[in-house]
Design a protein around this motif. Structure first.
Motif, PDB file in Angstrom:
ATOM      1  N   LEU A 106       0.865  -1.184   0.000  1.00  0.00           N
ATOM      2  CA  LEU A 106       0.000   0.000   0.000  1.00  0.00           C
ATOM      3  C   LEU A 106       0.898   1.229   0.000  1.00  0.00           C
ATOM      4  O   LEU A 106       1.951   1.228   0.643  1.00  0.00           O
ATOM      5  CB  LEU A 106      -0.911   0.036   1.226  1.00  0.00           C
ATOM      6  CG  LEU A 106      -1.982  -1.046   1.329  1.00  0.00           C
ATOM      7  CD1 LEU A 106      -2.533  -1.112   2.752  1.00  0.00           C
ATOM      8  CD2 LEU A 106      -3.125  -0.773   0.346  1.00  0.00           C
ATOM      9  N   SER A 107       0.477   2.283  -0.704  1.00  0.00           N
ATOM     10  CA  SER A 107       1.278   3.497  -0.762  1.00  0.00           C
ATOM     11  C   SER A 107       0.372   4.725  -0.655  1.00  0.00           C
ATOM     12  O   SER A 107      -0.855   4.618  -0.664  1.00  0.00           O
ATOM     13  CB  SER A 107       2.079   3.556  -2.070  1.00  0.00           C
ATOM     14  OG  SER A 107       1.203   3.596  -3.187  1.00  0.00           O
ATOM     15  N   ASN A 108       1.028   5.883  -0.560  1.00  0.00           N
ATOM     16  CA  ASN A 108       0.330   7.168  -0.540  1.00  0.00           C
ATOM     17  C   ASN A 108      -0.712   7.251   0.574  1.00  0.00           C
ATOM     18  O   ASN A 108      -1.833   7.739   0.378  1.00  0.00           O
ATOM     19  CB  ASN A 108      -0.344   7.433  -1.896  1.00  0.00           C
ATOM     20  CG  ASN A 108       0.642   7.428  -3.037  1.00  0.00           C
ATOM     21  OD1 ASN A 108       1.752   7.933  -2.920  1.00  0.00           O
ATOM     22  ND2 ASN A 108       0.250   6.835  -4.156  1.00  0.00           N
ATOM     23  N   LEU A 109      -0.368   6.761   1.765  1.00  0.00           N
ATOM     24  CA  LEU A 109      -1.281   6.877   2.899  1.00  0.00           C
ATOM     25  C   LEU A 109      -1.507   8.349   3.217  1.00  0.00           C
ATOM     26  O   LEU A 109      -0.564   9.148   3.233  1.00  0.00           O
ATOM     27  CB  LEU A 109      -0.718   6.152   4.123  1.00  0.00           C
ATOM     28  CG  LEU A 109      -0.921   4.632   4.178  1.00  0.00           C
ATOM     29  CD1 LEU A 109      -0.080   3.922   3.148  1.00  0.00           C
ATOM     30  CD2 LEU A 109      -0.623   4.088   5.571  1.00  0.00           C
ATOM     31  N   THR A 133       4.218   8.531   4.205  1.00  0.00           N
ATOM     32  CA  THR A 133       3.052   8.034   3.475  1.00  0.00           C
ATOM     33  C   THR A 133       3.048   6.517   3.413  1.00  0.00           C
ATOM     34  O   THR A 133       2.305   5.928   2.648  1.00  0.00           O
ATOM     35  CB  THR A 133       3.030   8.609   2.052  1.00  0.00           C
ATOM     36  OG1 THR A 133       4.233   8.223   1.359  1.00  0.00           O
ATOM     37  CG2 THR A 133       2.908  10.118   2.064  1.00  0.00           C
ATOM     38  N   GLY A 134       3.848   5.875   4.213  1.00  0.00           N
ATOM     39  CA  GLY A 134       3.909   4.432   4.265  1.00  0.00           C
ATOM     40  C   GLY A 134       5.327   3.946   4.543  1.00  0.00           C
ATOM     41  O   GLY A 134       6.105   3.832   3.597  1.00  0.00           O
ATOM     42  N   PRO A 135       5.675   3.724   5.855  1.00  0.00           N
ATOM     43  CA  PRO A 135       4.811   3.881   7.022  1.00  0.00           C
ATOM     44  C   PRO A 135       4.370   5.338   7.230  1.00  0.00           C
ATOM     45  O   PRO A 135       5.061   6.262   6.819  1.00  0.00           O
ATOM     46  CB  PRO A 135       5.694   3.415   8.183  1.00  0.00           C
ATOM     47  CG  PRO A 135       6.772   2.592   7.552  1.00  0.00           C
ATOM     48  CD  PRO A 135       7.006   3.196   6.217  1.00  0.00           C
ATOM     49  N   MET A 136       3.231   5.476   7.888  1.00  0.00           N
ATOM     50  CA  MET A 136       2.693   6.781   8.225  1.00  0.00           C
ATOM     51  C   MET A 136       2.618   6.900   9.742  1.00  0.00           C
ATOM     52  O   MET A 136       2.099   6.013  10.418  1.00  0.00           O
ATOM     53  CB  MET A 136       1.297   6.962   7.622  1.00  0.00           C
ATOM     54  CG  MET A 136       0.652   8.294   7.982  1.00  0.00           C
ATOM     55  SD  MET A 136      -0.999   8.490   7.232  1.00  0.00           S
ATOM     56  CE  MET A 136      -1.929   7.220   8.115  1.00  0.00           C
ATOM     57  N   THR A 137       3.151   8.010  10.271  1.00  0.00           N
ATOM     58  CA  THR A 137       3.174   8.233  11.711  1.00  0.00           C
ATOM     59  C   THR A 137       2.323   9.454  12.054  1.00  0.00           C
ATOM     60  O   THR A 137       2.544  10.540  11.512  1.00  0.00           O
ATOM     61  CB  THR A 137       4.611   8.449  12.211  1.00  0.00           C
ATOM     62  OG1 THR A 137       5.393   7.286  11.923  1.00  0.00           O
ATOM     63  CG2 THR A 137       4.621   8.699  13.713  1.00  0.00           C
TER      64      THR A 137
END
Length: 333
Positions: A106-109, A133-137
């Motif tokens: 998955l990307s662009n979170l 954006t992935g990981p997203m914190t």
């Protein structure tokens, strides 16, 4: 008098002194006496029992969904937050909550909204921060400049966000931490794609090569696909074949081929653009719909793995011969 003091100390150690922080909170009482919840932290217990991570699919919240490569997938994380945590019988004030989503394929979170209770937090007003954006914190401050708690306790935190599906299957895990504890939110979420197999045959059921196809979504738009190294096809996020012109490379060419990365809930249309040499075009091709199948397997240690697939097979027959163009009835001029 000594007995009275002992009774008073017992009462203070059993009944919470803080009404807003009762339930499973560890309460510091007079003369340093503490009551803990068997060594667990309040936040960890509440996240495990009241937390959830879901895929939002229309009006449904689920831990498993199907989508196509390139689609946007919506997620929701919620948990119960407190103003204090206790670790090893030591109570700490919570000054922040941090949520980390670590995705696979998955990307662009990106954040859609964050609420604490009935309050929607504002990024512009620095009521939360987000990095990656992935990981997203995501980090939510929990105290003001005077170190006073910003929110009543307990209170529900809800994070809505989305991501782009990059491959034929994907998953993500969310970890929540604060000053005193780190907890993996319950509920592993999985996104799976669908697989279509095209079987092109002649009138006797033998495999027939050389037909050209286009593949359309239910809304009539072409599916973006590319050819893979093994001669099959996969849905792509961009730069797909065009389904236009007089070049076989611009079409799905069958034989027998598979197309992976489709949405198992969508209905697709196959359009034959060119029949194999010496054969007529197929008279009609049924729309493609997928069958969902779930199977479970338990290993020797008692661990159960559940697998869900969405599959469809389209057998398309071409009859030998050439269809003559229609030029009017016999005897017309």
């Amino acid at each position: 008098m000594g007995k009275l003091l002992l009774i008073l100390r017992f009462i203070l150690s059993v009944f919470p002194a803080d009404k807003d922080e009762n339930r499973r909170h560890v309460h510091v009482v007079r003369r340093g006496i503490k009551q803990s919840h068997r060594g667990n932290t309040v936040a960890k217990i509440w996240i495990e029992e009241n937390g959830a991570k879901k895929i939002v699919d229309g009006d449904e919240e689920t831990t498993l969904a199907t989508a196509a490569i390139g689609d946007t997938v919506n997620f929701k994380v919620s948990f119960t937050a407190t103003n204090f945590v206790t670790e090893n019988e030591e109570t700490k004030q919570v000054t922040y909550y941090q949520i980390v989503d670590t995705p696979t394929n998955l990307s662009n979170l990106a954040i859609d909204s964050i609420t604490v209770g009935n309050k929607t937090l504002s990024l512009d007003e620095e009521e939360y921060s987000v990095t990656g954006t992935g990981p997203m914190t995501i980090r939510i401050p929990w105290v003001d400049d005077n170190n006073a708690s910003l929110y009543t306790s307990p209170i529900t935190v809800t994070v809505n966000y989305h991501a782009t599906l990059d491959a034929v299957d994907a998953s993500n895990d969310v970890v929540i931490s604060n000053d005193g504890t780190t907890t993996t939110i319950p509920g592993h979420t999985d996104i799976v794609t669908a697989t279509l197999t095209i079987n092109k045959v002649d009138g006797d059921g033998n495999e027939l090569d050389g037909a050209w196809f286009a593949l359309l979504k239910s809304d009539g738009t072409p599916v973006t696909i590319t050819k893979t190294a093994n001669g099959n096809y996969t849905v792509a996020k961009e730069n797909g074949i065009t389904f236009e012109g007089d070049n076989a490379d611009n079409y799905i060419v069958a034989g027998t081929v598979t197309i992976v990365g489709l949405d198992g809930n969508d209905t697709y249309t196959l359009v034959e653009k060119k029949a194999p040499a010496g054969y007529n075009m197929a008279e009609s091709i049924p729309d493609v719909t997928f069958t969902k199948d779930t199977s479970s397997e338990t290993d020797d240690d008692g661990n159960t793995t559940t697998t869900t697939t969405y599959t469809a097979s389209s057998e398309i027959t071409n009859l030998s011969g050439t269809t003559l163009p229609s030029t009017g009835g016999i005897g017309t001029t």
